[in-house]
Design a protein around this motif. Structure first.
Motif, short mmCIF file in Angstrom:
data_model
loop_
_atom_site.label_atom_id
_atom_site.label_comp_id
_atom_site.label_asym_id
_atom_site.label_seq_id
_atom_site.Cartn_x
_atom_site.Cartn_y
_atom_site.Cartn_z
N LEU A 333 15.86 0.42 9.60
CA LEU A 333 15.39 0.44 8.21
C LEU A 333 16.09 -0.63 7.36
O LEU A 333 15.56 -1.06 6.34
N LYS B 228 5.69 -3.19 5.47
CA LYS B 228 6.26 -1.94 4.94
C LYS B 228 7.79 -1.98 4.98
O LYS B 228 8.47 -1.53 4.06
N GLN B 229 8.34 -2.58 6.07
CA GLN B 229 9.80 -2.69 6.17
C GLN B 229 10.37 -3.49 5.01
O GLN B 229 11.41 -3.14 4.44
N GLU B 232 10.15 -1.32 1.85
CA GLU B 232 11.14 -0.23 1.89
C GLU B 232 12.54 -0.76 1.64
O GLU B 232 13.36 -0.10 0.98
N ARG B 242 8.49 3.70 -5.42
CA ARG B 242 7.46 4.07 -4.44
C ARG B 242 6.75 5.31 -4.92
O ARG B 242 7.39 6.25 -5.41
N TYR B 256 3.64 0.62 -4.19
CA TYR B 256 4.94 0.11 -4.59
C TYR B 256 4.82 -0.69 -5.88
O TYR B 256 3.83 -1.40 -6.09
#
Lengths: 480, 302
Positions: A333, B228-229, B232, B242, B256
């Protein structure tokens, strides 16, 4: 209670009341509670001195007492640490009252804080004396005005009755506590903390959303009818109509957008504004517990970012958001090289910002068949950082003392010069006619010293913000 | 003279037909029932097909099932010894995630030297190849030669020649943030109503992906998961918020949007003590003390 808190309380008392009171409170801090005989024995002071110390400390709520109520039974004294740690907040309290109710209220609150607790008559008398000294035309101080200021402060709950001052039995009250009219008054610190909480909520919402949203939240907080001192986790609920009415008076331009702002605030994942039912346009309230948690997380994240850097802050935010997460998942992540992510994760773990929870898959506790999950121990971290805050305040106080001691001759000279100017002004002499007591280099040195002291004061105010955030979160966790 | 191709009888062809209709496999009883064969004939056919490598036996708990074997895999293992076939099968089963030498050893029960020989031989025949995962360059993962390794081994678009492309990721992050901030300012100017402004400023992954592809920074087309990474990571940095909503058909959608103000430095982090690494050792008069602290001196003289 930690060493940092112990040091800070002793230092605060030393600053305010002197060495003797400082020694008395240091003795009490070293023991859970003591009676009069033990205090006399351990401090080496005579009974009269100890009596006077305790009188002063009890009046200012640094020390509390408990008696068993029976004859010849001793009264036990112990340090009231939460109230002792309120002392650095006093200048903020005075500022709040000055901004809301003017200079008269400022003087009244200052006097009450100086005296700890006193009767109404004595307080008004002291305020009038002080105001007469500063006002040129003697006798222009309005007693009725002071009375009305006093009433206003009571109605705002900034001042409360000190009912618990006298023990039911046991030792007689110290002579200095005059109980004229039987009612003693003192500052209600909880009211000020509530005001600061509301200010922080509005500021937080403004930074996160925009000014319009913060105005709506401000209206909801103004309509909060909770009793001051009530430790409820939520405000009282307000209807949509009440919010509209409040906005009409405060900022009419926002009335058309009130519903939109309320929807945005209730849909947000912060959970500060809650919609509790849909009747009549909706009823809303502020969830203080959620705010305290977000506010504390905000402060802790800021500390991580400043201390370890933005990449470490991202790792910390990931673990904070996911609660229990494996090292591999963190590195996926984090969007950074695997080795860097691993290093930063373990740096946070070494500095106790993260904890590891082991989850064994097999009964043999083999490390190869165990999940190692990282989490943020929010309550423990809050306590640890609070300790750092108290230590930081103590450090700033020590540096301030050292700087003022270094330049004590200059400071005294400057005070004498100011006093001379004041006396000359009262006698009708122009200050320009007086000989300058300070040379230009002395003025420069003094200016530099005062600039440092001002910076230290500003630093202290910043630390108090963090203390408020972390203490409120800790208290809300205890209550939930 | 080339070897004669195996001739399959009617029974064998029946069995193969039944097995092709049941790709998940058939038990003894089911085969007998569907192929309508006597037990002895069934056994003989099964043995013949096993010898030819047309079917394989697997166990599901205590039950044995027969499964049709892929002709391609047969071709792949043509000319391999028994040990090589076993090792190749283990590696094939691991798919594009690959398998570690130690695990192959555990599953094949072969000695290390023997296994290394087999692996070397298979590599020489170009049946398998080794891949070094980005997470752990010391490990060697084996997989079938033609397979594309999984992104968890290669690192996906963020890794080039086994090195993480930090600069590329940072640029993408900054550009994405700029795009979202621009969307926000446009929405605030065009829509006075805050709810309407929020609806227009929030972007989904597809919009951001389209913007990134238009930039032309990335040599390869980024996947949705990779975009998406990036988003995020901006959420975790406190720069982007978000929102989850329910879209068409009740499907969860994520949007977002840029946060108005950057996160500010707060409270104690503005004072040297708040970020001091040795605060626990600080005592007045000690080796580390507030009066002699170099961080404090710098801060006061700033």
């Amino acid at each position: 209670m930690t060493t940092s808190i112990h040091q800070l309380v002793v230092s605060l008392v030393d600053d305010l009341f002197g060495v003797i009171c400082a020694k008395a409170i240091a003795t009490l801090l070293s023991n859970k509670r003591l009676n009069m005989k033990d205090i006399i024995e351990k401090t080496g002071f005579d009974r009269r001195t100890v009596n006077q110390c305790l009188c002063v400390l009890i009046k200012h709520r640094f020390v509390r007492f408990e008696g068993s109520g029976e004859k010849n039974q001793p009264v036990w004294y112990s340090v009231d640490i939460p109230h002792s740690l309120n002392l650095p907040f006093y200048p903020m309290f005075v500022n709040i009252v000055k901004q809301q109710h003017g200079d008269d209220a400022e003087i009244m609150l200052e006097e009450l804080l100086h005296q700890g607790s006193t009767s109404r008559e004595i307080l008004l008398e002291t305020c009038m004396t002080r105001m007469k000294v500063s006002v040129k035309d003697q006798g222009s101080v309005d007693a009725d005005k002071l009375n009305s200021v006093f009433e206003v402060l009571i109605s705002r709950s900034y001042i409360e009755k000190a009912d618990d001052l006298l023990p039911e039995s046991g030792e007689p009250p110290p002579k200095k506590c005059k109980t004229t009219g039987g009612i003693m008054w003192r500052v209600n610190t909880q009211a000020f903390f509530n005001f600061m909480r509301d200010t922080h909520i509005v500021e937080f919402v403004k930074n996160r959303f925009d000014e319009g949203a913060s105005e709506v939240v401000s209206v909801i907080l103004t309509l909060n009818t909770q009793i001051c001192g009530d430790m409820s986790q939520c405000s009282s609920s307000v209807t949509y109509d009440q919010v509209l009415h409040g906005l009409k008076n405060k900022n009419p331009d926002l009335v058309n957008f009130a519903k939109s702002y309320l929807d945005i605030l209730t849909d947000s994942d912060l959970g500060i504004v809650k919609l509790i039912d849909e009747y009549g346009g909706g009823s809303y309230l502020i969830n203080f517990a959620n705010f305290y948690q977000e506010f504390a997380k905000h402060h802790i994240s800021s500390i991580v970012r400043e201390r370890f850097g933005p990449k470490c802050h991202r790792i910390f935010a990931i673990v904070l958001a996911r609660n229990m997460i494996e090292q591999k998942q963190v590195s996926e992540l984090a969007l950074m090289p695997y080795k860097d992510a691993k290093e930063l994760l373990y740096t946070l773990y070494t500095e106790n910002f993260l904890e590891i929870q082991e989850l064994h898959r097999t009964p043999d506790f083999s490390p190869l068949r165990t999940f190692y999950l990282f989490k943020v121990p929010l309550e423990k971290l809050t306590l640890k950082l609070l300790d750092v805050c108290y230590k930081a305040i103590f450090n700033l106080m020590e540096i301030r003392k050292a700087k003022l001691d270094e330049n004590s001759r200059l400071v005294d000279k400057s005070l004498r010069a100011d006093a001379a100017v004041m006396v000359a002004t009262q006698r009708g002499i122009s200050p320009n006619d007086l000989e300058d007591m300070l040379t230009s280099s002395e003025k420069q040195q003094l200016g530099s010293c005062m600039r440092l002291v001002k910076r230290l004061d500003l630093g202290e105010i910043n630390i108090l913000d963090s203390i408020t955030a972390l203490t409120h979160f800790g208290t809300s966790q205890t209550l939930s | 003279m080339p070897p004669r191709a195996a001739v399959l009888g009617g029974n064998e062809n029946k069995l193969l037909e039944v097995l092709s209709q049941n790709p998940e496999g058939c038990t003894d009883k089911l085969l007998q029932q569907k192929a309508k064969l006597e037990k002895s004939a069934l056994v003989a056919s099964i043995n013949k097909l096993l010898k030819l490598g047309r079917l394989e036996i697997k166990s599901q708990g205590s039950i044995l099932i027969y499964q049709l074997r892929d002709v391609k895999s047969n071709e792949a293992t043509k000319g391999m010894g028994q040990e090589e076939k076993i090792v190749f099968k283990i590696i094939e089963e691991a798919g594009n995630k690959g398998i570690w030498v130690k695990e192959i050893r555990t599953r094949s029960n072969l000695q290390l030297t023997q296994l290394n020989k087999v692996l070397k031989s298979l590599e020489g025949k170009k049946s398998i190849r080794s891949v070094k995962p980005v997470n752990d360059s010391k490990k060697k993962i084996y997989m079938v030669y033609d397979l594309k390794p999984d992104s968890s081994l290669t690192g996906g678009a963020w890794y080039g020649e086994n090195d993480f492309e930090t600069e590329f990721v940072d640029i993408l992050g900054r550009q994405t943030l700029t795009f979202l901030q621009r969307q926000r300012s446009h929405a605030e100017v065009q829509h006075a109503d805050p709810a309407s402004a929020q609806r227009h400023m929030m972007c989904d992954i597809k919009q951001v992906k389209h913007f990134i592809s238009q930039l032309g920074i990335s040599k390869v087309e980024l996947e949705d998961a990779e975009v998406k990474q990036i988003l995020e990571s901006l959420v975790f940095d406190g720069l982007v918020s978000r929102i989850h909503t329910l879209g068409e058909g009740g499907k969860k959608q994520t949007f977002y949007g840029a946060i108005k103000h950057k996160p500010l430095t707060t409270g104690i982090s503005r004072v040297p003590c708040g970020v001091c690494p040795i605060i626990s050792q600080c005592i007045p008069g000690g080796l580390v003390s507030p009066q002699t602290c170099t961080y404090m001196k710098e801060w006061l003289n700033f």
